[in-house]
Design a protein around this motif. Structure first.
Motif, PDB file in Angstrom:
ATOM      1  N   ILE A   1       0.852  -1.186   0.000  1.00 14.89           N
ATOM      2  CA  ILE A   1       0.000   0.000   0.000  1.00 14.89           C
ATOM      3  C   ILE A   1       0.887   1.234   0.000  1.00 14.89           C
ATOM      4  N   LEU A   2       0.554   2.223  -0.835  1.00 19.75           N
ATOM      5  CA  LEU A   2       1.346   3.449  -0.875  1.00 19.75           C
ATOM      6  C   LEU A   2       0.536   4.605  -1.447  1.00 19.75           C
ATOM      7  N   ALA A   3       0.443   5.664  -0.686  1.00 21.08           N
ATOM      8  CA  ALA A   3      -0.145   6.921  -1.147  1.00 21.08           C
ATOM      9  C   ALA A   3       0.630   8.059  -0.516  1.00 21.08           C
ATOM     10  N   TYR A   4       0.749   9.156  -1.243  1.00 20.96           N
ATOM     11  CA  TYR A   4       1.415  10.357  -0.740  1.00 20.96           C
ATOM     12  C   TYR A   4       0.343  11.355  -0.312  1.00 20.96           C
ATOM     13  N   VAL A   5       0.454  11.824   0.925  1.00 18.96           N
ATOM     14  CA  VAL A   5      -0.601  12.655   1.503  1.00 18.96           C
ATOM     15  C   VAL A   5      -0.023  13.975   1.996  1.00 18.96           C
ATOM     16  N   LEU A   6      -0.750  15.034   1.744  1.00 18.13           N
ATOM     17  CA  LEU A   6      -0.465  16.357   2.303  1.00 18.13           C
ATOM     18  C   LEU A   6      -1.714  16.825   3.036  1.00 18.13           C
ATOM     19  N   THR A   7      -1.549  17.237   4.278  1.00 16.97           N
ATOM     20  CA  THR A   7      -2.665  17.812   5.024  1.00 16.97           C
ATOM     21  C   THR A   7      -2.196  19.116   5.649  1.00 16.97           C
ATOM     22  N   GLY A   8      -2.998  20.167   5.459  1.00 11.33           N
ATOM     23  CA  GLY A   8      -2.554  21.479   5.918  1.00 11.33           C
ATOM     24  C   GLY A   8      -3.670  22.332   6.480  1.00 11.33           C
ATOM     25  N   ALA A   9      -3.289  23.545   6.862  1.00 11.52           N
ATOM     26  CA  ALA A   9      -4.219  24.496   7.444  1.00 11.52           C
ATOM     27  C   ALA A   9      -4.013  25.869   6.808  1.00 11.52           C
ATOM     28  N   VAL A  10      -5.100  26.595   6.639  1.00  9.87           N
ATOM     29  CA  VAL A  10      -5.055  27.972   6.159  1.00  9.87           C
ATOM     30  C   VAL A  10      -5.140  28.888   7.372  1.00  9.87           C
ATOM     31  N   PRO A  11      -4.102  29.676   7.655  1.00 14.51           N
ATOM     32  CA  PRO A  11      -4.158  30.559   8.823  1.00 14.51           C
ATOM     33  C   PRO A  11      -5.369  31.485   8.775  1.00 14.51           C
TER      34      PRO A  11
END
Length: 318
Positions: free
Chosen positions: A214-224
């Protein structure tokens, strides 16, 4: 000098994670798709911070290995994103105290407020609990559930529910991987979206070279946002997340994105990667999150151009 800062934090009851504040994400770039971090105008370019006094690059290390990467805003005292690889499911929640990053603290040897450049658990305490924390000088001893359903609480970017093992799940419990989130949102629509994304990645995201993994690239972020918690920590206006992976069933690279605030109806609607980038450009800064292969809806091919035609023509396949 580093030893002095670490010693002060320990005496005051701050557990800390052994991470690396780095000049370039090259030290842990395998957490990014094609080993290429996002490009964010005025913030991050070619894997390097564009304002090293404000935006810090963190390779999050725990138990001897890097676990994920974080871009941290020391002015807002929140991470702008965490990047990780989804490689499997660990079903338990670890029992661990929240940790801070000692390398973000002042190194001039002077006594100063702990967590001067980052959020601490003290920022999430109510006034009566804050008085108790001052009396005892130990914040991490106050581990009871101090949030009400409609109040702000500590919310992960890299959620422990997306970790493949216990050690990686533990590594997510650093305050450099968290932002203030409303409890009903964090434990409601956002969590359900995280679970749906996890199920999708489990279903079809695989290593292109070995479909058994299993492999996925993930980005999780926040908008100030424009409000502060405890007059120190920025309260994000929105949360966002995106993943890119090789779909072994359809044999193509695919991506999905989501963003929301506490008022977004449940379920949080699924978006394209391009829609997310347009949203970030409008609400935050122009951003390029993944490489071209993660934008399958923008695949194109050029046509043969007659010698007397000065203009190129393109077909966009959707």
């Amino acid at each position: 000098m580093r030893l002095l800062v670490t010693s002060v934090l320990l005496v005051l009851g701050f557990p800390f994670i052994t991470t690396s504040v780095v000049d370039s994400f090259s030290a842990c770039n395998d957490f990014f798709e094609k080993e290429k971090p996002p490009e964010i105008e005025g913030v991050l370019k070619n894997s390097v911070s564009q304002d090293n006094n404000r935006y810090k690059l963190i390779c999050q290390r725990h138990d001897g290995n890097y676990r994920y990467a974080t871009l941290y805003d020391t002015t807002a005292r929140i991470p702008l994103f965490s990047a990780y690889k989804y490689t499997g499911l660990y079903k338990k929640r670890p029992h661990i105290q929240w940790m801070i990053e000692p390398q973000l603290e002042p190194l001039d040897g002077t006594m100063s407020e702990p967590a001067a450049n980052q959020a601490s658990q003290r920022d999430y305490l109510k006034p009566d609990e804050l008085e108790i924390s001052h009396l005892f000088g130990v914040i991490q001893g106050l581990q009871r559930d101090y949030q009400k359903k409609d109040e702000l609480e500590i919310g992960h970017l890299f959620p422990n529910s997306h970790a493949p093992d216990e050690t990686t799940a533990e590594s997510t419990f650093t305050l450099t991987n968290t932002v203030p989130q409303w409890g009903t949102f964090n434990r409601g629509s956002w969590r359900r979206m995280e679970q749906k994304v996890r199920d999708d990645m489990l279903d079809y995201c695989r290593d292109q070279d070995n479909n058994a993994n299993i492999l996925a690239y993930v980005l999780t972020g926040a908008v100030p946002g424009n409000k502060l918690l405890n007059k120190r920590v920025n309260i994000p206006s929105h949360m966002w997340t995106a993943f890119c992976c090789y779909n072994f069933k359809s044999k193509e690279w695919v991506s999905k994105a989501h963003w929301a605030d506490e008022n977004t109806p449940n379920p949080i609607p699924e978006k394209t990667l391009k829609e997310l980038e347009d949203f970030l450009s409008d609400k935050f800064k122009p951003s390029e999150l993944f490489s071209e292969r993660c934008y399958p809806y923008f695949k194109h091919e050029s046509l043969a151009i007659p010698e007397d035609n000065e203009h190129a023509s393109w077909f966009f396949l959707f």
